[in-house]
Design an enzyme around this catalytic site. Structure first.
Site, PDB file in Angstrom:
ATOM      1  N   GLY A  13       0.921  -1.108   0.051  1.00  0.00           N
ATOM      2  CA  GLY A  13       0.004  -0.158  -0.182  1.00  0.00           C
ATOM      3  C   GLY A  13       0.871   1.073  -0.044  1.00  0.00           C
ATOM      4  O   GLY A  13       0.181   2.537   0.116  1.00  0.00           O
TER       5      GLY A  13
ATOM      6  N   CYS B 150     -19.442   0.897 -24.381  1.00  0.00           N
ATOM      7  CA  CYS B 150     -20.684   1.355 -24.070  1.00  0.00           C
ATOM      8  C   CYS B 150     -21.149   1.551 -22.776  1.00  0.00           C
ATOM      9  O   CYS B 150     -21.672   1.064 -22.183  1.00  0.00           O
ATOM     10  CB  CYS B 150     -21.656   0.493 -24.815  1.00  0.00           C
ATOM     11  SG  CYS B 150     -21.268  -0.151 -26.520  1.00  0.00           S
ATOM     12  N   GLU B 151     -20.324   2.511 -22.070  1.00  0.00           N
ATOM     13  CA  GLU B 151     -20.528   2.698 -20.521  1.00  0.00           C
ATOM     14  C   GLU B 151     -20.068   4.204 -20.473  1.00  0.00           C
ATOM     15  O   GLU B 151     -19.025   4.637 -21.074  1.00  0.00           O
ATOM     16  CB  GLU B 151     -19.989   2.001 -19.738  1.00  0.00           C
ATOM     17  CG  GLU B 151     -19.852   0.405 -19.845  1.00  0.00           C
ATOM     18  CD  GLU B 151     -21.227  -0.037 -19.078  1.00  0.00           C
ATOM     19  OE1 GLU B 151     -21.488   0.721 -18.267  1.00  0.00           O
ATOM     20  OE2 GLU B 151     -21.423  -1.197 -19.144  1.00  0.00           O
TER      21      GLU B 151
ATOM     22  N   GLU C 183       5.000  -6.252   1.521  1.00  0.00           N
ATOM     23  CA  GLU C 183       4.619  -6.596   0.274  1.00  0.00           C
ATOM     24  C   GLU C 183       4.276  -5.550  -0.760  1.00  0.00           C
ATOM     25  O   GLU C 183       2.799  -5.145  -0.970  1.00  0.00           O
ATOM     26  CB  GLU C 183       3.212  -7.148   0.942  1.00  0.00           C
ATOM     27  CG  GLU C 183       3.380  -8.623   1.713  1.00  0.00           C
ATOM     28  CD  GLU C 183       2.093  -8.746   2.316  1.00  0.00           C
ATOM     29  OE1 GLU C 183       1.751  -9.930   2.941  1.00  0.00           O
ATOM     30  OE2 GLU C 183       1.126  -8.125   2.190  1.00  0.00           O
ATOM     31  N   PRO C 184       5.247  -4.918  -1.266  1.00  0.00           N
ATOM     32  CA  PRO C 184       4.876  -3.668  -2.170  1.00  0.00           C
ATOM     33  C   PRO C 184       4.437  -4.308  -3.596  1.00  0.00           C
ATOM     34  O   PRO C 184       4.725  -5.204  -4.059  1.00  0.00           O
ATOM     35  CB  PRO C 184       6.215  -3.060  -2.284  1.00  0.00           C
ATOM     36  CG  PRO C 184       7.167  -4.133  -2.078  1.00  0.00           C
ATOM     37  CD  PRO C 184       6.755  -5.186  -1.026  1.00  0.00           C
ATOM     38  N   GLY C 185       3.226  -3.675  -4.034  1.00  0.00           N
ATOM     39  CA  GLY C 185       2.762  -3.913  -5.249  1.00  0.00           C
ATOM     40  C   GLY C 185       2.883  -2.361  -6.074  1.00  0.00           C
ATOM     41  O   GLY C 185       3.834  -2.321  -7.043  1.00  0.00           O
TER      42      GLY C 185
END
Ligand code: PLP
Length: 426
Positions: free
Chosen positions: A239, A355-356, A273-275
């Site tokens: 995080g 299509c959103e 736990e770096p992402g």
């Protein structure tokens, strides 16, 4: 922060021109910089070198096996959240002794796969899950190491969808209940409950929530040790911020400056736990302008990437700096800012073909003028970009390209129409 820079008005990924990759591989395409991944890994390692630290890169941020392979070669461990991620890591040659496995809903099959691989720690999120692990470990005659994920009830004040360390999320057990969990299971013979895990969620921009959470975890560890439980490791999760905007996230050294003194002399192995802080800056999503469109007062730049390729802007209100891959000298961005107001820019929405109404990358953003066929780079797309992509609207997933110095290679082919229906049976 990364190796995506303009030279003479042309965007380069390390030593390769982005337009050249787009021309050869097509668009949309994720372009990764190996040097950026490795530099972030190295900086984190360096920052925590005074402690016994294992860095477990979070596979879910960006998990192409080519990337996992060079991370493993540089000594990285891995944080996984599924059997599929375990498979990826093992295929990439990752060391099982440096794998930590989190997740509130591990299936029996997944647990058995991880037991077979002999991973470092099962990060356990509830008593029910722990009982199930004990049952399976007994059946297999193994004694896995377990970290209890505790919920430190700290709010990193980010988007509510990425907050995981507050009381009312589904993650971990309340820190007050942790002592009871150890009392009930800490002397269990078929597992070794010997570590504490915390993870606050993604994209914090200050160090304070970590300090608060680590202090709470250390108080818990002291109490547990006083009761005779051996605690060998503290896993402080991921995080850590990434620089989506130049210079806004604390660096690895900033985090470590606050965290290392707290853990010094505590006789704890540290796990990180770096992402995103490794992967985010390590890629751009290159996309081609299809059309320009005016609708009332609004101007739209319609590009060939869609929310199926990169969903972070609508999902998390995430900001991604966006800029053309080729600009005249006055438009070369000196840094990546939320609102880079240069003379001659135009305020536009950058949108995809899906299509959103949620299919946008930027709204009311000042961009240099672009025209049909131009390549536009969506920066800081390495984390939760490709890994969250889908086939919505029957769109094949984008190609992935890895740049290493002057060379580039396709590390995942663009999906074809045949790929889209390959598993369907008529
Ligand atoms: C997603 C996740 C991470 C990585 O988070 P980043 O914000 O990408 O650093 C680390 N640990 C756990 C348990 C996760 O679920």
């Amino acid at each position: 922060m990364d190796y995506f820079n303009y030279k003479n008005g042309r965007l380069f990924a390390e030593g390769v021109e982005v337009e050249k990759i787009a021309a050869e591989v097509g668009t949309p395409v994720y372009i990764y910089s190996k040097a950026t991944f490795l530099e972030h890994l190295r900086k984190i390692r360096q920052a925590y070198s005074r402690l016994d630290t294992t860095i477990c890169y979070s596979v879910k941020a960006c998990g192409n096996i080519n990337i996992l392979k060079f991370m493993a070669e540089q000594g990285s461990g891995f944080d996984i959240v599924s059997g599929g991620e375990l498979y990826r890591v093992l295929q990439a040659g990752g060391d099982p002794a440096k794998i930590v496995y989190a997740g509130v809903g591990k299936t029996d099959a997944e647990i058995i796969e991880a037991l077979n691989a002999t991973i470092a720690y099962f990060n356990i999120e509830s008593e029910a899950e722990l009982e199930n692990l004990i049952r399976l470990a007994k059946e297999k005659g193994q004694k896995p190491k377990v970290a209890l994920r505790v919920n430190p009830d700290v709010d990193p004040k980010t988007h509510r969808y990425t907050t995981t360390g507050k009381k009312e999320t589904k993650f971990g057990v309340d820190i007050e209940r942790a002592q009871k969990v150890f009392a009930d299971y800490g002397r269990e013979k078929s597992i070794k409950l010997c570590a504490i895990h915390i993870h606050l969620g993604s994209a914090g921009h200050t160090v304070e929530p970590y300090i608060e959470a680590i202090k709470k975890a250390l108080t818990l560890i002291e109490k547990l040790r006083a009761e005779g439980f051996e605690i060998e490791a503290l896993d402080i999760g991921g995080g850590y911020g990434a620089d989506y905007i130049t210079g806004t996230a604390p660096t690895a050294a900033d985090y470590a400056a606050a965290i290392v003194p707290l853990l010094k002399g505590k006789n704890l192995k540290l796990i990180l736990e770096p992402g995103a802080s490794i992967a985010a800056n390590a890629a751009i999503l290159a996309t081609r302008v299809l059309h320009l469109k005016r609708s009332g007062e609004k101007k739209f730049v319609i590009v060939d990437a869609g929310m199926n390729d990169l969903i972070r802007p609508p999902l998390y209100d995430a900001f991604h700096f966006i800029w053309p891959a080729k600009v005249s000298e006055e438009f070369v961005p000196r840094q990546r800012e939320r609102d880079l107001q240069l003379e001659g820019t135009e305020v536009v929405d950058v949108v995809g073909p899906i299509c959103e109404s949620a299919d946008f990358f930027a709204q009311d953003r000042a961009l240099p003028p672009v025209k049909r066929g131009d390549i536009v780079a969506i920066f800081t797309a390495g984390a939760y970009g490709f890994s969250m992509s889908s086939n919505y609207n029957a769109r094949g997933r984008a190609a992935e390209v890895l740049v290493d110095g002057e060379k580039f290679s396709v590390i995942r082919k663009r999906e074809t129409y045949e790929d889209l229906i390959a598993l369907e049976r008529v």
